[in-house]
Design an enzyme around this catalytic site. Structure first.
Site, short mmCIF file in Angstrom:
data_model
loop_
_atom_site.label_atom_id
_atom_site.label_comp_id
_atom_site.label_asym_id
_atom_site.label_seq_id
_atom_site.Cartn_x
_atom_site.Cartn_y
_atom_site.Cartn_z
N GLY A 20 -29.65 -3.62 42.04
CA GLY A 20 -29.92 -4.91 42.68
C GLY A 20 -28.68 -5.57 43.22
O GLY A 20 -28.68 -6.11 44.34
N THR A 54 -27.47 0.69 35.37
CA THR A 54 -28.21 1.43 34.34
C THR A 54 -28.92 2.64 34.90
O THR A 54 -28.80 3.75 34.37
CB THR A 54 -29.23 0.50 33.67
OG1 THR A 54 -28.53 -0.53 32.96
CG2 THR A 54 -30.10 1.27 32.68
N CYS A 55 -29.65 2.47 35.98
CA CYS A 55 -30.48 3.57 36.50
C CYS A 55 -29.64 4.79 36.86
O CYS A 55 -29.96 5.91 36.49
CB CYS A 55 -31.28 3.09 37.70
SG CYS A 55 -32.36 4.37 38.39
N TYR A 59 -22.05 5.15 45.49
CA TYR A 59 -22.28 3.70 45.43
C TYR A 59 -21.01 2.93 45.75
O TYR A 59 -21.05 1.91 46.44
CB TYR A 59 -22.80 3.32 44.03
CG TYR A 59 -24.31 3.35 43.92
CD1 TYR A 59 -25.03 2.17 43.75
CD2 TYR A 59 -25.02 4.54 43.98
CE1 TYR A 59 -26.41 2.17 43.65
CE2 TYR A 59 -26.40 4.56 43.88
CZ TYR A 59 -27.09 3.38 43.71
OH TYR A 59 -28.45 3.39 43.62
N GLY A 75 -42.24 2.98 20.78
CA GLY A 75 -43.42 3.62 21.33
C GLY A 75 -43.55 3.46 22.83
O GLY A 75 -44.59 3.76 23.41
N ARG A 82 -47.89 0.52 25.12
CA ARG A 82 -48.68 -0.71 25.28
C ARG A 82 -48.60 -1.18 26.74
O ARG A 82 -47.52 -1.22 27.33
CB ARG A 82 -48.14 -1.79 24.35
CG ARG A 82 -48.99 -3.06 24.31
CD ARG A 82 -48.29 -4.12 23.48
NE ARG A 82 -48.04 -3.68 22.12
CZ ARG A 82 -48.93 -3.77 21.13
NH1 ARG A 82 -50.13 -4.26 21.36
NH2 ARG A 82 -48.61 -3.36 19.91
N THR A 117 -36.10 -0.41 38.61
CA THR A 117 -35.03 -0.34 39.60
C THR A 117 -35.49 -0.73 41.01
O THR A 117 -34.82 -1.52 41.68
CB THR A 117 -34.42 1.07 39.60
OG1 THR A 117 -33.81 1.30 38.33
CG2 THR A 117 -33.38 1.23 40.70
N HIS A 136 -57.04 21.39 49.66
CA HIS A 136 -57.38 22.38 48.63
C HIS A 136 -56.54 23.65 48.79
O HIS A 136 -56.29 24.08 49.90
CB HIS A 136 -58.88 22.73 48.76
CG HIS A 136 -59.35 23.72 47.75
ND1 HIS A 136 -59.58 23.38 46.44
CD2 HIS A 136 -59.63 25.04 47.87
CE1 HIS A 136 -59.99 24.45 45.80
NE2 HIS A 136 -60.02 25.47 46.64
#
Length: 449
Positions: A16, A42-43, A99, A176, A205, A313, A438
């Site tokens: 960001g 972080t990412c 970066y 979790g 969750r 991100t 397919h």
């Protein structure tokens, strides 16, 4: 000329912050960025990018096992953790450089040191230099939560997992959520004995219940152990280096070689000096912002995980871009947080967008649910019983697709395109009218009954 040294000072060079800096500089702003660790955030440095590389590496375990059914003889196959680890870290170095090049090419001044806020228009660097700026943008991200229990210092978080000297033979993963389930899949496939320990009675969750139940079933079949309703009491380290995880309520302890805490992430606001400028934070430690990412101090903004809105991100990138457009581009914009797709790179991965079945019933009342429960062609020939599950949730009154959820090989790749249809408000009939491609797993989306 401005009375300030810079038009914008960004604290934190993650996804960001870098996007906001680059776009703002493109509009002619004089921009500086302070980053105390490495450019990329972080990412890129210790999150989704190196983790996905570990996921790729772990997939070879089952692919090599399945190869014989496809006519391949693979002899003397063995895994070396250090090779994978070092190659992943080398690519992180490469991305860190890219970066930094982005900032340099856009004439953004980079300070490779910590910066704290010492006023509404001032930051102070670790070296002691005070720098003035018309606007300050905080983009310091989040940080792993470590429980306050005796012996917690013997555990690791996802930050350290990428630097392990050796692959642990037995690992206990606390939590979790998506980080816990992703690393469980990685460690297990690479040969570790894995136990996920969660203080509640469910995993993931917020994700669709039927999909997360399928992941639990598959994970158990693969050999990953789960212990629910088991809050930690303490971590003991024995003289031989072995760790023992102790639990409350008399639950038996678990011996292991590593304990990994994946119990969530908290906004990284400690020690930033926010109080010196009167910036408001909430009870979770997150910076409070409005729809334009502005704090209660008119010269200070914040984007990304430090605001605890949506910790993803691509969301931080959009917030950073919208900030630059609004403040320097003369084009006020806000971010639309509806229908954001997300994925868990577990084994197999799951992905979803829109409302879960439970959420749809609560919000809409009458809904229609379509599912496809099938065994992928590759699994059939490989002799694997593992099944995929696709799920479409529609508003019964309008036939509009309000949610798509799936667990299957390549589910995140498939869902990205399908998420466009959900975001656009297309109906089930629009899917039915589309000819199937397919044979593919994705064709199940247009064949749902």
């Amino acid at each position: 000329m401005s009375d300030f040294e810079f038009d914008l000072f960004v604290i934190g060079a993650g996804s960001g912050g870098v996007r906001a800096a680059r776009v703002s500089a493109g509009y002619g702003a004089r921009v500086a960025v302070a980053e105390e660790y490495r450019v990329g955030g972080t990412c890129v440095i210790r999150g989704c990018v190196p983790k996905k590389m570990l996921v790729y590496g772990s997939h070879f375990a089952e692919d090599l096992e399945d190869a014989a059914r496809f006519g391949w003889t693979v002899e003397n196959a063995k895994f070396d953790w250090k090779t994978l680890r070092d190659n992943v870290l080398a690519d992180v170095d490469r991305l860190n450089g890219l970066y930094q090049n982005t900032l340099d090419n856009n004439k953004v001044t980079t300070f490779h040191e910590r910066a704290t806020i010492t006023g509404a228009n001032e930051v102070t660097l670790a070296s002691g230099r005070a720098v003035s700026a018309k606007y300050i943008l905080v983009a310091t991200g989040g940080w792993p939560v470590v429980p306050n229990i005796p012996g917690a210092e013997h555990g690791i978080t996802s930050n350290e997992a990428f630097h392990l000297e050796d692959l642990p033979r037995r690992v206990v993963i606390a939590g979790g959520g998506y980080i816990a389930n992703e690393f469980a899949g990685i460690f297990h496939a690479l040969g570790s004995q894995v136990t996920i320990v969660n203080r509640s009675d469910q995993i993931l969750r917020g994700y669709d219940e039927q999909i997360r139940d399928r992941l639990l079933q598959i994970s158990l079949t693969k050999g990953i152990d789960f212990r629910f309703n088991a809050p930690f009491d303490r971590i003991e380290k024995r003289d031989d280096g072995c760790l023992v995880a102790h639990f409350k309520d008399g639950k038996p302890p678990i011996e292991c070689d590593a304990v990994m805490f994946a119990t969530g992430r908290t906004p990284n606001t400690d020690g930033l000096g926010l109080e010196s400028a009167g910036v408001a934070i909430n009870d979770k430690g997150a910076i409070v912002v409005d729809a334009h990412s502005r704090t209660n101090v008119k010269s200070i903004y914040a984007v990304g995980d430090v605001t605890d809105r949506v910790q993803l991100t691509p969301v931080a990138i959009r917030e950073g871009h919208a900030f630059a457009d609004t403040v320097f581009g003369g084009n006020p914009r806000t971010v639309d947080y509806a229908c954001i797709p997300s994925a868990v790179f577990s084994n197999p991965p799951l992905a979803g967008v829109g409302l879960t079945e439970s959420q749809a019933r609560q919000q809409l009342g009458q809904i229609k649910v379509y599912t496809s429960d099938f065994r992928p062609m590759k699994n059939v020939l490989a002799g694997r019983q593992e099944r995929s599950l696709y799920k479409m949730i529609c508003d019964a009154a309008t036939d509009r697709v309000v949610g798509l959820h799936m667990i299957s090989p390549d589910a995140p790749e498939i869902l990205q395109a399908a998420a466009i249809a959900v975001k656009a408000g297309l109906t089930k009939q629009a899917f039915d009218d589309t000819v199937a491609l397919h044979p593919s797993m994705a064709e199940e989306l247009v064949l749902l009954k």
